[in-house]
Motif scaffolding. Structure first.
Motif, short mmCIF file in Angstrom:
data_model
loop_
_atom_site.label_atom_id
_atom_site.label_comp_id
_atom_site.label_asym_id
_atom_site.label_seq_id
_atom_site.Cartn_x
_atom_site.Cartn_y
_atom_site.Cartn_z
N ALA A 165 0.84 -1.20 0.00
CA ALA A 165 0.00 0.00 0.00
C ALA A 165 0.87 1.24 0.00
O ALA A 165 2.01 1.22 0.49
CB ALA A 165 -0.91 0.00 1.23
N SER A 169 -1.10 6.14 2.85
CA SER A 169 -2.46 5.65 3.10
C SER A 169 -2.65 5.22 4.54
O SER A 169 -3.78 5.09 5.02
CB SER A 169 -2.76 4.47 2.17
OG SER A 169 -2.01 3.32 2.56
N VAL A 171 -1.98 2.30 5.64
CA VAL A 171 -2.27 0.86 5.66
C VAL A 171 -0.96 0.09 5.83
O VAL A 171 -0.04 0.22 5.03
CB VAL A 171 -2.97 0.42 4.36
CG1 VAL A 171 -3.11 -1.09 4.31
CG2 VAL A 171 -4.33 1.09 4.25
N THR A 172 -0.88 -0.72 6.88
CA THR A 172 0.35 -1.47 7.15
C THR A 172 0.13 -2.96 7.36
O THR A 172 1.07 -3.74 7.40
CB THR A 172 1.07 -0.91 8.40
OG1 THR A 172 0.19 -1.02 9.53
CG2 THR A 172 1.48 0.54 8.20
N THR A 173 -1.15 -3.36 7.54
CA THR A 173 -1.46 -4.78 7.76
C THR A 173 -2.68 -5.17 6.93
O THR A 173 -3.43 -4.30 6.45
CB THR A 173 -1.77 -5.07 9.24
OG1 THR A 173 -3.01 -4.45 9.59
CG2 THR A 173 -0.66 -4.57 10.15
N ASP A 176 -5.98 -3.76 7.97
CA ASP A 176 -6.23 -2.35 7.66
C ASP A 176 -6.99 -2.14 6.35
O ASP A 176 -7.47 -1.04 6.08
CB ASP A 176 -4.91 -1.56 7.58
CG ASP A 176 -4.21 -1.44 8.91
OD1 ASP A 176 -4.88 -1.58 9.95
OD2 ASP A 176 -2.98 -1.24 8.92
N ILE A 177 -7.08 -3.17 5.51
CA ILE A 177 -7.71 -2.97 4.20
C ILE A 177 -9.23 -3.17 4.25
O ILE A 177 -9.89 -3.07 3.21
CB ILE A 177 -7.10 -3.90 3.13
CG1 ILE A 177 -7.58 -5.36 3.31
CG2 ILE A 177 -5.58 -3.83 3.13
CD1 ILE A 177 -7.14 -6.28 2.17
N GLN A 180 -11.95 -1.28 2.04
CA GLN A 180 -11.26 -0.38 1.12
C GLN A 180 -11.22 -0.93 -0.31
O GLN A 180 -11.49 -2.10 -0.57
CB GLN A 180 -9.84 -0.12 1.63
CG GLN A 180 -9.80 0.57 2.99
CD GLN A 180 -8.59 1.46 3.13
OE1 GLN A 180 -8.23 2.22 2.23
NE2 GLN A 180 -7.94 1.37 4.29
N THR A 206 -13.81 -6.03 0.94
CA THR A 206 -13.09 -5.08 0.09
C THR A 206 -13.82 -4.81 -1.22
O THR A 206 -14.59 -5.64 -1.71
CB THR A 206 -11.68 -5.62 -0.24
OG1 THR A 206 -11.79 -6.96 -0.74
CG2 THR A 206 -10.79 -5.61 1.00
N ASN A 226 -4.63 2.89 -3.81
CA ASN A 226 -3.76 2.85 -2.63
C ASN A 226 -3.18 1.46 -2.36
O ASN A 226 -2.03 1.33 -1.96
CB ASN A 226 -4.52 3.32 -1.39
CG ASN A 226 -4.71 4.83 -1.36
OD1 ASN A 226 -3.93 5.56 -1.98
ND2 ASN A 226 -5.73 5.29 -0.67
N ILE A 227 -4.01 0.41 -2.56
CA ILE A 227 -3.65 -0.94 -2.09
C ILE A 227 -3.73 -1.94 -3.23
O ILE A 227 -4.68 -1.93 -4.03
CB ILE A 227 -4.59 -1.39 -0.97
CG1 ILE A 227 -4.71 -0.33 0.13
CG2 ILE A 227 -4.14 -2.72 -0.37
CD1 ILE A 227 -5.96 -0.45 0.98
#
Length: 368
Positions: A165, A169, A171-173, A176-177, A180, A206, A226-227
């Motif tokens: 990501a 944003s 988002v690290t894990t 977190d998505i 999204q 998602t 973003n992801i």
């Protein structure tokens, strides 16, 4: 329909003989059905003998194709590992077997199973999940139709799934998505098929965007996406392009979450992506992966398949130079598959070099 000159000449000769016999008044011999059956049988034996397919490369129950001069290689989207490896396979075919190879952009493994089953491509690249689900007709995408004319011919490399990501944003894990918008790869590919399923199993809800690796990379570099969650041999060239222009966070799947996914999809296995895979990756990533294989139809010429597999393993440096992941494509890796049959031409090669194959990969057309 192909004209089989040997078989049809034999049948024609038999027919003329019957006409001549009838003219001579020999009604008993003309009425005998045994002569026609014997003639047809003889023609089939000649056809089998002329094809060069002896008992150790398959049974006469399969009408094998002629040795090809041109082949289509089904890969995946541009920017993904399949497309790059497909180029290496094309070079191998042209340089070592003098066969013209056309590399085709496809939707990936699911699409390659469908295209190979239909005879619309000669050589395809797949991960084991779609190969198993397609062969058995158990994947939802198969609508219950089995693709049981597909045969595996050689091993390739491990395909891990990992997510990344844009750093800004936050988002690290994987958790977190939730809710999204996430790029998941093209429909018909390993990513486009399994990443959304993984999200569903984990209740991530998602909004999945299906597109090729290059398209998703462009969107991410432009700040439109973003992801991304993607499955391919590592390093993924599209990711290497992104990290030059944007700061990104990498993450995978581990612990009880990983166990839950593997229980649902048992052809995945735990995998660690090394920290040196990408320039900006500073720690290992725990995730899941599947192994990749090359496939053909069961009626592909056994001599061609044997020559292909032999050249594939005896010129492995050509493929490793194409993509680093191909260092895993050693002959012993063929045993990573225990559920989809191998082609007799491939079996002949692996037995010759002393590989002990699982009994489950010998197809019905195989004869000692």
């Amino acid at each position: 329909m192909k004209w089989n000159w040997k078989k049809n000449t034999a049948v024609l000769f038999a027919g003329l003989s019957l006409v001549f016999t009838a003219a001579c008044g020999n009604e008993e011999e003309t009425a005998s059905p045994g002569n026609e059956e014997e003639t047809a049988s003889s023609g089939n034996e000649e056809e089998t003998a002329s094809s060069g397919n002896e008992g150790d490369t398959g049974s006469a129950s399969v009408e094998y194709q002629e040795y090809p001069s041109t082949v289509k290689v089904g890969t995946a989207s541009q920017g993904g590992t399949y497309f790059i490896v497909g180029g290496g396979l094309a070079s191998l075919l042209e340089q070592k077997l003098d066969i013209t190879a056309n590399v085709e952009v496809t939707g990936g493994p699911v699409h390659n199973m469908q295209l190979t089953q239909a005879g619309d491509q000669d050589l395809g690249l797949v991960t084991l999940g779609p190969a198993y689900e397609g062969y058995t007709g158990t994947g939802e995408w198969t609508a219950g139709e089995t693709m049981d004319d597909v045969r595996i011919v050689f091993p390739m490399y491990t395909t891990p799934i990992h997510w990344w990501a844009l750093e800004d944003s936050g988002v690290t894990t994987l958790d977190d998505i939730k809710g999204q918008r996430v790029g998941v790869g093209p429909a018909g590919g390993t990513s486009g098929t399994y990443v959304p399923l993984i999200h569903d199993v984990l209740g991530l809800d998602t909004d999945n965007v299906q597109a090729g690796a290059s398209d998703m990379a462009s969107q991410q570099m432009d700040g439109q996406l973003n992801i991304i969650g993607y499955a391919a041999g590592i390093p993924i060239s599209a990711v290497s392009e992104i990290e030059v222009q944007r700061d990104i966070n990498f993450f995978g799947i581990e612990g009880e979450t990983r166990d839950k996914v593997i229980e649902e999809f048992p052809y995945f296995f735990p995998f660690t992506i090394p920290a040196d895979t990408y320039t900006t990756l500073d720690q290992d990533i725990e995730t899941i992966a599947m192994f990749n294989f090359g496939i053909v139809r069961k009626d592909e010429n056994p001599d061609f398949v044997y020559d292909l597999v032999k050249a594939y393993h005896e010129n492995s440096e050509m493929l490793t130079q194409t993509h680093a992941s191909m260092k895993e494509a050693v002959a012993e890796a063929i045993t990573k598959n225990e559920s989809v049959p191998l082609h007799p031409g491939a079996i002949k090669y692996y037995e010759e070099i002393g590989i002990e194959l699982p009994e489950s990969v010998y197809p019905e057309e195989w004869e000692e």
